[in-house]
Design a protein around this motif. Structure first.
Motif, short mmCIF file in Angstrom:
data_model
loop_
_atom_site.label_atom_id
_atom_site.label_comp_id
_atom_site.label_asym_id
_atom_site.label_seq_id
_atom_site.Cartn_x
_atom_site.Cartn_y
_atom_site.Cartn_z
N ALA A 22 67.21 5.33 50.64
CA ALA A 22 68.27 5.83 49.77
C ALA A 22 69.19 6.78 50.55
O ALA A 22 70.41 6.76 50.37
N PHE A 23 68.61 7.59 51.43
CA PHE A 23 69.42 8.51 52.24
C PHE A 23 70.37 7.73 53.13
O PHE A 23 71.56 8.04 53.21
N TYR A 24 69.87 6.69 53.79
CA TYR A 24 70.72 5.91 54.68
C TYR A 24 71.78 5.11 53.92
O TYR A 24 72.89 4.94 54.40
N ARG A 25 71.46 4.64 52.72
CA ARG A 25 72.47 3.98 51.89
C ARG A 25 73.59 4.95 51.53
O ARG A 25 74.78 4.62 51.60
N MET A 26 73.20 6.16 51.15
CA MET A 26 74.17 7.19 50.80
C MET A 26 75.05 7.52 52.01
O MET A 26 76.27 7.63 51.89
N ARG A 27 74.44 7.64 53.18
CA ARG A 27 75.20 7.92 54.41
C ARG A 27 76.17 6.79 54.72
O ARG A 27 77.29 7.02 55.15
N ALA A 28 75.72 5.54 54.51
CA ALA A 28 76.57 4.38 54.80
C ALA A 28 77.81 4.37 53.91
O ALA A 28 78.87 3.88 54.32
N GLY A 32 76.80 11.34 52.26
CA GLY A 32 75.71 12.23 52.63
C GLY A 32 76.19 13.49 53.31
O GLY A 32 77.38 13.65 53.62
N PRO A 33 75.25 14.39 53.58
CA PRO A 33 75.60 15.62 54.30
C PRO A 33 75.88 15.31 55.77
O PRO A 33 75.50 14.26 56.29
N ARG A 34 76.55 16.23 56.43
CA ARG A 34 76.81 16.08 57.87
C ARG A 34 75.49 16.07 58.62
O ARG A 34 74.57 16.80 58.27
N ILE A 35 75.42 15.25 59.66
CA ILE A 35 74.21 15.18 60.47
C ILE A 35 74.53 15.47 61.92
O ILE A 35 75.69 15.41 62.34
N VAL A 36 73.49 15.79 62.68
CA VAL A 36 73.59 15.95 64.12
C VAL A 36 72.66 14.91 64.73
O VAL A 36 71.47 14.87 64.40
N LYS A 37 73.21 14.03 65.57
CA LYS A 37 72.38 13.03 66.26
C LYS A 37 72.03 13.60 67.63
O LYS A 37 72.91 13.91 68.43
#
Length: 63
Positions: A22-28, A32-37
């Motif tokens: 669900a998190f990755y669907r939201m990010r797609a 989603g919130p900002r992330i750091v890779k």
């Protein structure tokens, strides 16, 4: 200058009570919130960014 608190993805998922999928669907969808890779492809989320994202999703109560 202090280092910002960085949360691991499982910590964020537990706080949001959300599955990884669900998190990755939201990010797609760009919701989603900002992330750091990191260079090792792991994801971190700054505590401040998660808090800001949560505040942005608050709804006013209807009286």
């Amino acid at each position: 200058m202090s280092t910002p608190k960085m949360l691991k993805l499982p910590e964020v998922l537990a706080e949001l009570n959300m599955s990884r999928a669900a998190f990755y669907r939201m990010r797609a969808r760009g919701q989603g919130p900002r992330i750091v890779k990191l260079p090792n492809h792991q994801i971190r989320i700054r505590r401040a960014d998660l808090d800001k994202w949560l505040i942005g999703h608050e709804e006013a109560s209807v009286a």
